[in-house]
Design an enzyme around this catalytic site. Sequence first.
Site, PDB file in Angstrom:
ATOM      1  CD  GLU A  82      43.382  26.985  41.796  1.00 11.00           C
ATOM      2  OE1 GLU A  82      44.400  27.220  41.167  1.00 11.00           O
ATOM      3  OE2 GLU A  82      43.254  25.959  42.518  1.00 11.00           O
ATOM      4  CG  ASP A  83      40.310  32.000  42.210  1.00 11.96           C
ATOM      5  OD1 ASP A  83      41.322  31.406  41.790  1.00 11.96           O
ATOM      6  OD2 ASP A  83      39.265  32.134  41.558  1.00 11.96           O
TER       7      ASP A  83
END
Length: 735
Positions: A82-83
């Site tokens: 996600e990051d």
Amino acid sequence: MHKGVARTKDDLMNEVKTYIQSAESLALIEKAYDYAFEKHSGQFRRSGEPYFVHVLNVGYILAQMHVGPSTIAAGLLHDVLEDCEVTSEEMSEVFTPEITRLVEAVSKIKKLEFKDEKEYLAANHRKIFIALAKDVRVIIIKLVDRLHNMRTLQFMPEEKQKKIASETLEVYAPIAHRLGISEIKNELEDLSFYYLHREDYYNIARLVENKKAERDAQVTKMIEDISQMLTEKGLQFRIFGRSKHLYSIYKKMKTKNKRFDEILDLLAIRIVTQTETNCYEILGYIHAAYRPIPGRLKDYIAMPKMNMYQSLHTTIVGDEGRIFEVQIRTEEMDSVAEKGVAAHWAYKEGKKYDPTKEQQEIEEKLTWFKDLDAVTQDVSENASEYMDALTRDIFEANVYVMTPKGRVIDLPNGSTPIDFAYRVHTEVGHSAVGAIVNEMLVPLNTVLKTGDVVQIKTSKQSVGPSEDWLKFVKTNQARNKIRNFLMKKETERKSEYVEKGEQMLRDEFRKRGYDEKEYVDHKKLEPYFSQFQVSTYVDFMYAVAVKSISAPSVVEKMTNSRGAKVMDTESLAKMYHRDGSDRRSTSVSKSGIRVAGVDSMMISLAQCCCPIPGDEIVGYISKGSGVKVHRADCPNILHEKKRLIQVEWDEIPEAKYEVNISILSHDRNFLLTDLVTVVSQYKANLQTINSSVNNETLTCTTKMTLLVNDAEHLRNILANLRKVNSVITVERTIR
Ligand code: MN
């Protein structure tokens, strides 16, 4: 589970090594550590700490829960997709597909966290959470992730704190509870409580603290007494006092409307022993020594709770009339009570580890699925079949998709953007021209998956729903709305037929010398609708235009020009028995018709109108072939002024009667199959069937000849044919 914080790789590895020794497993965890450390480098949290501290501590808490090595690795990697702009493909080159799948599922759930306040519904959120997870390990990682975020929430702005805390209380804590992980549930609740109602939190904390010394003394005394007694009996056990967590006290005060001291007056003791038998033994000794309060004994060993919780509960009266609540359980039960599903998940070194099998075992133990709304109704005898059905229903029967604003829409499996559009709003459905799913333009018949973000493109220029949509929509709501729209359009098309029908009627009246204005009028015609088996003016005129109602029969009926005079039995008798004798008898034919007053008469049913028992009938005395029985309103005898005779039905068991019907419908696939199914459901014999499509109106006319029992039987069949999808009208016809 302690609340220590990991700062280094050693902190983590030391915790892991308390239960994992395999070099391979340790290497995997170190690899995940290094990978996450590298990918998160340069990222910081609001607290100013490196972002990596968060994922390190998620891994650390998971290790405290003794989960397996892949779950710890997935925990360390949970924010990488996600990051950190890492793709699943890149990740699966380094880690197993299993670990990649776990991380993918965690990331999907993370996307759920952006919610529009107005659209937010905690129950939906819980469902989509569980449906997305598909694996108990994903839920555990997600709960631990949230736990660490809650522990470090002080760095967030106040508004965000409240939002996250209320989501934790409404979504995460209940899921932890369902899974029986009470240590996580309790901590999440107390942390949320602190951020949501800080004043109440401090008040209760202070009251607990004030009472603590006194309560501790009372509990300690009781523990000493019980310990001494059980030791004398030669039993192995641990005994300790326990305190309620703050939020549960607060909740009890709120929901049960109790005072603080009423709740806290209950002193609680727990005894943990070796075996189930020991539990019952200890219960026996305690009840012998102290007076139990009736109705308070709960045997959750014999009857475990839905979240697998097992224990004996009893309430006894101790010294000076103090009330003690005592829980008795084995070590294993105690661990399940704290860790719930995670206790069963706990990693056992050396054991051949099969995650699929293990998850299956857990699901068999868990019956918490039952609590979800979407579960199946039928209960199977076989437990594993039952679990299969439940899992199918929860993970597969429903898909949960979202609007771009984060409103969760649940739809049956196989639903499409059109189902979604009609669920959002009828007008959105009617004007839909395209669909964007996860930011990609897709065909309108695309099957949606849980977690999809769906956006519908609408246009004012849209011509409206198409007949084709009916072929792929899954929800009744969409199907009905589309059908209604098409019907309305069809009705508009029908108005052309109405004009044609009116013209045909006017011509017929004029031809016969009547003033058509006297008759061709809605009000004047209405009383005749039921006789022609139609209910509206439009249907009536349409039927006239397509000749399923004959214009001459309308004229005859309205002007009463048939002048049908039914011959009485006297004159009939005279006609047949010219001797005028008053021989009176009754003739019954094979067709089930009785002609009073006459016998040995040939009787048959007319082939044009095919009367059936229950119809009003009249006999026609033909030249040379006996009595032909017609329906009283058959146009073929409307002109008859003589030769009619009164006849009655007679009961003939198991007789079947021929009848002709005509069905007007929209054309579609499997229409005939559906029509025939209704006929056979009602046990009518199908003699002939033929169907023709009008390419101009896209309607289909199906004609059937059936054998039925009587008028009521036919009415049932007609009524159910009318219910078949896309059917417009169903009529009995006269040839
Ligand atoms: Mn995280």
